[in-house]
Design an enzyme around this catalytic site. Structure first.
Site, PDB file in Angstrom:
ATOM      1  N   ASP A   2      -8.070  -5.222  -0.130  1.00  0.00           N
ATOM      2  CA  ASP A   2      -8.320  -6.009  -1.175  1.00  0.00           C
ATOM      3  C   ASP A   2      -8.194  -7.565  -0.851  1.00  0.00           C
ATOM      4  O   ASP A   2      -8.579  -8.432  -1.592  1.00  0.00           O
ATOM      5  CB  ASP A   2      -7.845  -5.517  -2.507  1.00  0.00           C
ATOM      6  N   HIS A   7       0.812  -1.402   0.033  1.00  0.00           N
ATOM      7  CA  HIS A   7      -0.034   0.160  -0.063  1.00  0.00           C
ATOM      8  C   HIS A   7       0.844   1.253  -0.099  1.00  0.00           C
ATOM      9  O   HIS A   7       2.070   1.194   0.640  1.00  0.00           O
ATOM     10  CB  HIS A   7      -1.113   0.033   1.233  1.00  0.00           C
TER      11      HIS A   7
HETATM   12  C1  SDX Z   1      -6.424  -0.009  -2.861  1.00  0.00           C
HETATM   13  O1  SDX Z   1      -4.668   4.478  -1.931  1.00  0.00           O
HETATM   14  C2  SDX Z   1      -5.423   3.704  -1.645  1.00  0.00           C
HETATM   15  O2  SDX Z   1      -5.783   4.383  -0.314  1.00  0.00           O
HETATM   16  C3  SDX Z   1      -5.843   2.687  -2.054  1.00  0.00           C
HETATM   17  C4  SDX Z   1      -7.182   1.780  -1.470  1.00  0.00           C
HETATM   18  C5  SDX Z   1      -8.129   2.640  -1.075  1.00  0.00           C
HETATM   19  O3  SDX Z   1      -8.871   2.356  -0.195  1.00  0.00           O
HETATM   20  O4  SDX Z   1      -8.611   3.500  -1.974  1.00  0.00           O
HETATM   21  O5  SDX Z   1      -6.600   1.518  -0.181  1.00  0.00           O
HETATM   22  C6  SDX Z   1      -7.513   0.600  -2.191  1.00  0.00           C
HETATM   23  O6  SDX Z   1      -6.034   0.175  -3.993  1.00  0.00           O
HETATM   24  C7  SDX Z   1      -5.388  -1.114  -2.310  1.00  0.00           C
HETATM   25  C8  SDX Z   1      -4.118  -1.508  -3.085  1.00  0.00           C
HETATM   26  C9  SDX Z   1      -4.645  -2.636  -3.984  1.00  0.00           C
HETATM   27  N1  SDX Z   1      -3.507  -2.987  -4.840  1.00  0.00           N
HETATM   28  C10 SDX Z   1      -2.844  -4.112  -4.716  1.00  0.00           C
HETATM   29  O7  SDX Z   1      -3.170  -5.033  -3.882  1.00  0.00           O
HETATM   30  C11 SDX Z   1      -1.838  -4.446  -5.795  1.00  0.00           C
HETATM   31  C12 SDX Z   1      -0.672  -4.904  -5.561  1.00  0.00           C
HETATM   32  N2  SDX Z   1       0.236  -3.762  -4.610  1.00  0.00           N
HETATM   33  C13 SDX Z   1       0.952  -3.140  -5.477  1.00  0.00           C
HETATM   34  O8  SDX Z   1       0.904  -2.980  -6.720  1.00  0.00           O
HETATM   35  C14 SDX Z   1       1.470  -1.883  -4.438  1.00  0.00           C
HETATM   36  O9  SDX Z   1       1.890  -2.089  -3.448  1.00  0.00           O
HETATM   37  C15 SDX Z   1       0.800  -0.638  -4.765  1.00  0.00           C
HETATM   38  C16 SDX Z   1       0.364  -0.422  -6.088  1.00  0.00           C
HETATM   39  C17 SDX Z   1      -0.555  -0.930  -3.996  1.00  0.00           C
HETATM   40  C18 SDX Z   1       1.507   0.505  -3.970  1.00  0.00           C
HETATM   41  O10 SDX Z   1       2.633   0.753  -4.847  1.00  0.00           O
HETATM   42  P1  SDX Z   1       3.515   1.710  -4.433  1.00  0.00           P
HETATM   43  O11 SDX Z   1       3.519   2.321  -3.419  1.00  0.00           O
HETATM   44  O12 SDX Z   1       4.114   2.562  -5.809  1.00  0.00           O
HETATM   45  O13 SDX Z   1       4.824   0.971  -4.200  1.00  0.00           O
HETATM   46  P2  SDX Z   1       5.973   0.186  -5.481  1.00  0.00           P
HETATM   47  O14 SDX Z   1       5.058  -0.461  -6.655  1.00  0.00           O
HETATM   48  O15 SDX Z   1       6.907   1.524  -5.754  1.00  0.00           O
HETATM   49  O16 SDX Z   1       6.483  -0.920  -4.601  1.00  0.00           O
HETATM   50  C19 SDX Z   1       7.764  -0.747  -3.547  1.00  0.00           C
HETATM   51  C20 SDX Z   1       8.284  -2.160  -3.568  1.00  0.00           C
HETATM   52  C21 SDX Z   1       8.849  -2.477  -4.935  1.00  0.00           C
HETATM   53  O17 SDX Z   1      10.011  -3.185  -4.760  1.00  0.00           O
HETATM   54  P3  SDX Z   1      11.540  -2.650  -5.269  1.00  0.00           P
HETATM   55  O18 SDX Z   1      11.498  -1.982  -6.285  1.00  0.00           O
HETATM   56  O19 SDX Z   1      11.851  -1.980  -3.803  1.00  0.00           O
HETATM   57  O20 SDX Z   1      12.465  -3.818  -5.323  1.00  0.00           O
HETATM   58  O21 SDX Z   1       7.503  -3.011  -3.161  1.00  0.00           O
HETATM   59  C22 SDX Z   1       7.340  -3.998  -4.100  1.00  0.00           C
HETATM   60  C23 SDX Z   1       7.764  -3.367  -5.264  1.00  0.00           C
HETATM   61  O22 SDX Z   1       8.119  -4.317  -6.364  1.00  0.00           O
HETATM   62  N3  SDX Z   1       5.945  -4.622  -4.203  1.00  0.00           N
HETATM   63  C24 SDX Z   1       5.515  -5.768  -4.223  1.00  0.00           C
HETATM   64  C25 SDX Z   1       4.142  -5.520  -4.039  1.00  0.00           C
HETATM   65  N4  SDX Z   1       3.828  -4.290  -3.854  1.00  0.00           N
HETATM   66  C26 SDX Z   1       4.998  -3.369  -3.780  1.00  0.00           C
HETATM   67  N5  SDX Z   1       5.831  -6.642  -4.618  1.00  0.00           N
HETATM   68  C27 SDX Z   1       5.075  -7.830  -4.610  1.00  0.00           C
HETATM   69  N6  SDX Z   1       4.082  -7.762  -4.369  1.00  0.00           N
HETATM   70  C28 SDX Z   1       3.439  -6.731  -4.058  1.00  0.00           C
HETATM   71  N7  SDX Z   1       2.209  -6.721  -3.995  1.00  0.00           N
END
Ligand code: SDX
Length: 434
Positions: free
Chosen positions: A370, A313
């Site tokens: 989610d 998140h």
């Molecule tokens: C919602 O914003 C809100 O409030 C949203 C929400 C709401 O109520 O409105 O809470 C609802 O959208 C919840 C989020 C649902 N999405 C997911 O579950 C999709 C999976 N999660 C991600 O794709 C990610 O965590 C995000 C998009 C939610 C957040 O992404 P960020 O903040 O841009 O973080 P990032 O993508 O830059 O990740 C940081 C690191 C990376 O690794 P490195 O580059 O440091 O090596 O964490 C890793 C990412 O690869 N990472 C994950 C991961 N999420 C982040 N690795 C594996 N699995 C994951 N789910």
């Protein structure tokens, strides 16, 4: 309702090219502090750069407070845990929209107005016949919500309080009907029209699952589970879809157009679409015995784009309190509904593995809302692609509250800047010389 003016407690000093600029530091009611850069460009010619807005506050707001480090979520000061336990979705919607919990009289009037606006125009009903049967219900729902601009031309002015008032009730009241009609159309079943003798969540279950061949029996467990899910989704400050609602509304586009855009923003798998992506992920793992650990290894492979959906998140670097509530409820709901616990067992195994894995611990990745919501929606009988429209249904009060707050606060057009990195000036070359 005017926002409290944040106190300016201190100043930040910026030294650039020998010049010094003082920027006020503002502080919110929960002690959050920000450097106010509203005058930065006019005084220094500089702008800031923040890809994805991870460090940028786009607005002041009184609606929802999140502390991502401590896993705190409050709507208008009320903790989500208390609202999930003791409130109803319509009472919470009133709170999110008006800033105070309603008296019984206020709640009755609010509920009655919603009940009386739940029908949609028959010409809108006929719109469904134009969609392909396999259209995603988010695409259908967004298109039908956008069409409300065409059917309710008497309530499009965002600066006319009376027109905003009636359009808010139309949106809140008609969205369950619009979502349920989308499900029924995809299933090829006759539509069920809303009933004025049912509560909001009872009506949604009736419209989605009732069939003309037998009496529909409402189960208290289903109604409570659905109402709790809607409460948990009611608002979440400046997330992608709420920011979209504010962005589109800031051009003074009408509320229906703004809501249609917000629904589409929510549909992405990185945002609200993640609840469907979680179900797909769990079912893929369920198809291959004992592969939760193998799946988790794939998510850590930098050459593999596989992600553990429902985890991570932008704001929560601790448990998402909504996921904690849903995890607690999931067991009892699934037992009450007589649903197979298979997907829940895989989700629990994945969570256990991830929470003890350095990759996830170092990146502060925890289950978000989610991760468990899709399992509960499926236990309720909602089709897999139906969980995201129900996320939109829950979030509608929050979208509306933020859209109204934007206009009540003077509503400047939202228009970010950029840093250009393309070609500098070039001479036009005639095509024969290219
Ligand atoms: C919602 O914003 C809100 O409030 C949203 C929400 C709401 O109520 O409105 O809470 C609802 O959208 C919840 C989020 C649902 N999405 C997911 O579950 C999709 C999976 N999660 C991600 O794709 C990610 O965590 C995000 C998009 C939610 C957040 O992404 P960020 O903040 O841009 O973080 P990032 O993508 O830059 O990740 C940081 C690191 C990376 O690794 P490195 O580059 O440091 O090596 O964490 C890793 C990412 O690869 N990472 C994950 C991961 N999420 C982040 N690795 C594996 N699995 C994951 N789910």
């Amino acid at each position: 309702m005017t926002l409290a003016t944040p106190v300016s407690t201190d100043v930040a000093t910026l030294n650039v090219d020998g010049a010094t600029y003082e920027l006020p530091i503002i502080e919110g009611t929960e002690g959050e502090r920000a450097i106010d850069i509203s005058r930065l460009r006019s005084s220094s010619g500089l702008i800031t750069f923040d890809q994805g807005y991870a460090n940028t506050g786009s607005t002041l707001s009184d609606i929802t407070f999140i502390n991502g480090e401590e896993g705190i979520l409050r709507y208008r000061g009320y903790p989500i845990e208390v609202l999930a336990e003791r409130s109803t979705f319509l009472e919470t919607s009133y709170l999110v929209l008006h800033g105070e919990l309603p008296t019984q009289e206020q709640l009755d009037a609010f509920t009655d107005r919603i009940t009386r606006h739940s029908l949609i125009h028959e010409k809108i009903r006929r719109m469904y016949d134009a969609f392909p049967l396999d259209a995603h219900p988010m695409a259908v729902t967004s298109a039908v919500v956008g069409s409300l601009s065409a059917f309710y031309q008497d309530s499009l002015d965002p600066l006319d309080p009376e027109q905003v008032d009636i359009s808010v009730f139309r949106l809140l009241a008609k969205l369950p009907t619009i979502c349920a009609f989308a499900f029924k159309y995809a299933m090829g079943q006759p539509f069920n029209y809303p009933r004025n003798d049912l509560s909001y969540s009872e009506n949604l279950l009736w419209m989605m699952f009732g069939v003309p061949t037998e009496e529909y029996r409402l189960s208290e467990a289903n109604v409570r589970a659905l109402d709790t899910l809607l409460i948990l989704h009611a608002d979440h400050e400046q997330n992608c879809s709420t920011s979209t609602m504010r962005m589109v509304g800031s051009s003074r586009a009408n509320i229906y157009a703004s809501a249609a855009a917000a629904i589409m923003a929510l549909s992405g798998p990185l945002h609200g679409g993640a609840n469907q992506a979680v179900l797909d992920m769990l079912e893929d793992i369920a198809a291959v015995e004992g592969s939760a650990k193998a799946f988790l290894e794939k998510t850590k492979d930098t050459n593999d784009t596989t992600r553990l959906m429902g985890f991570g998140h932008r704001v929560y670097k601790n448990f998402d309190p909504r996921a904690t509530i849903l995890k607690k409820h999931a067991h009892e709901v699934i037992e009450d509904l007589g649903y197979s616990p298979r997907l829940l067992e895989i989700a629990l195994e994945l969570e256990e593995l991830a929470l003890n894995d350095d990759y996830y611990v170092q990146r502060q990745l925890y289950p978000n809302v989610d991760f468990y919501s899709g399992i509960i929606y499926e236990a309720l009988g909602v089709p897999e692609n139906g969980s995201t429209p129900l996320f939109a249904l829950g979030r509608m009060p929050g979208w509306i509250a933020h859209w109204r707050e934007h206009h009540e606060e003077g509503g400047r057009l939202n228009r970010p800047r950029q840093i250009y990195t393309g070609e500098t000036t070039r001479a036009y070359v005639p095509i024969e010389a290219r």
